[in-house]
Design a protein around this motif. Structure first.
Motif, short mmCIF file in Angstrom:
data_model
loop_
_atom_site.label_atom_id
_atom_site.label_comp_id
_atom_site.label_asym_id
_atom_site.label_seq_id
_atom_site.Cartn_x
_atom_site.Cartn_y
_atom_site.Cartn_z
N ASN A 30 92.35 42.32 -9.04
CA ASN A 30 92.71 41.27 -8.34
C ASN A 30 93.64 40.15 -9.10
OD1 ASN A 30 90.30 40.78 -9.73
ND2 ASN A 30 90.17 38.97 -8.93
N LEU A 31 93.71 40.78 -10.51
CA LEU A 31 94.55 39.46 -11.31
C LEU A 31 95.91 40.29 -11.49
CD1 LEU A 31 91.96 38.89 -13.98
CD2 LEU A 31 92.30 37.43 -12.06
N TYR A 32 96.22 41.23 -10.89
CA TYR A 32 97.51 41.99 -11.15
C TYR A 32 98.74 41.48 -10.29
CZ TYR A 32 95.30 45.80 -14.14
OH TYR A 32 94.74 46.42 -15.20
N ASP A 33 99.65 41.22 -10.79
CA ASP A 33 100.93 41.28 -10.05
C ASP A 33 101.23 42.34 -9.35
OD1 ASP A 33 102.81 39.03 -12.32
OD2 ASP A 33 101.28 38.39 -11.10
N MET A 34 101.68 42.34 -8.21
CA MET A 34 102.11 43.51 -7.48
C MET A 34 103.17 43.34 -6.63
SD MET A 34 98.28 44.56 -5.81
CE MET A 34 98.58 46.23 -5.48
N ALA A 35 103.70 44.61 -6.15
CA ALA A 35 104.97 44.59 -5.53
C ALA A 35 105.36 45.69 -4.72
CB ALA A 35 106.32 44.43 -6.54
N SER A 102 100.30 42.24 -16.94
CA SER A 102 100.92 41.02 -17.66
C SER A 102 101.73 40.09 -16.85
CB SER A 102 101.60 41.72 -18.84
OG SER A 102 102.66 42.52 -18.37
N SER A 103 101.83 39.06 -16.93
CA SER A 103 102.80 37.96 -16.16
C SER A 103 104.31 38.22 -16.64
CB SER A 103 102.38 36.59 -16.48
OG SER A 103 102.35 36.15 -17.77
N GLY A 104 105.16 37.78 -15.80
CA GLY A 104 106.71 38.03 -16.21
C GLY A 104 107.53 37.63 -15.08
N ASN A 105 108.66 37.25 -15.32
CA ASN A 105 109.54 37.02 -14.33
C ASN A 105 110.35 38.13 -13.82
OD1 ASN A 105 108.91 34.07 -14.37
ND2 ASN A 105 110.21 33.73 -16.11
N ASN A 106 110.50 39.21 -14.32
CA ASN A 106 111.26 40.12 -14.03
C ASN A 106 110.60 41.16 -12.96
OD1 ASN A 106 109.27 40.94 -15.94
ND2 ASN A 106 110.55 42.68 -16.46
N ARG A 112 109.06 46.98 -15.13
CA ARG A 112 107.91 46.10 -15.20
C ARG A 112 106.68 46.76 -15.13
NH1 ARG A 112 105.65 40.98 -12.57
NH2 ARG A 112 104.28 40.31 -14.15
N TYR A 113 106.59 47.59 -13.98
CA TYR A 113 105.25 48.18 -13.74
C TYR A 113 104.87 49.25 -14.08
CZ TYR A 113 106.47 44.24 -10.32
OH TYR A 113 106.83 43.03 -9.73
N ASP A 114 103.47 49.02 -14.42
CA ASP A 114 102.74 50.28 -15.04
C ASP A 114 101.99 51.25 -13.87
OD1 ASP A 114 101.69 48.35 -18.35
OD2 ASP A 114 103.51 49.82 -17.73
N TYR A 115 101.62 50.68 -13.04
CA TYR A 115 100.85 51.46 -11.95
C TYR A 115 101.71 51.56 -10.52
CZ TYR A 115 97.30 50.60 -15.50
OH TYR A 115 96.49 50.46 -16.65
N TRP A 116 101.66 52.93 -9.97
CA TRP A 116 102.40 52.96 -8.94
C TRP A 116 101.53 54.02 -7.91
CZ3 TRP A 116 107.45 51.27 -7.89
CH2 TRP A 116 108.02 50.89 -8.75
#
Length: 126
Positions: A30-35, A102-106, A112-116
């Protein structure tokens, strides 16, 4: 380790709608950035939309999907959604969910993403 499982793809006529889901599991997911990204045949994977958990739920969209797609997240269910409205044939692609701790603007960069997830096919007929 984080696992992502997409669902909700399918065949729809132009102008129609779909809702994609991405069920996430793992510690502190729940803390992860997602896209969401998508990849059409013969094309590179491209950014669609992002939810920045590190940015207090700030959302970002590719210009091609603004005002048609909506990204939202239910942290109680650890699920990310993508509502696709006013679909066009050019939206046809495999849609992938991605996550990064990890947080980031990109947010727009696939690197940037480690998990798919494994992807879900969206096909829009004209």
């Amino acid at each position: 380790q984080v696992q992502l499982v997409e669902s909700g793809g399918g065949l729809v006529q132009a102008g129609g709608s779909l809702r994609l889901s991405c069920a996430a599991s793992g510690q502190n997911v729940n803390l992860y950035d997602m896209a969401w990204f998508r990849q059409a045949p013969g094309k590179e994977r491209e950014f669609v939309a992002a939810w920045q958990q590190s940015g207090f739920g700030r959302t970002y969209y590719a210009d091609s999907v603004k005002e048609r797609f909506t990204i939202f997240r239910d942290n109680n269910k650890n699920t990310l959604y993508l509502q696709l409205n006013s679909l066009k044939p050019e939206d046809t692609a495999v849609y992938y969910c991605a996550a990064e701790f990890s947080s980031g603007n990109n947010y727009y960069s696939a690197k940037r993403y480690d998990y798919w997830g494994q992807g879900t096919q969206v096909t829009v007929s004209s």
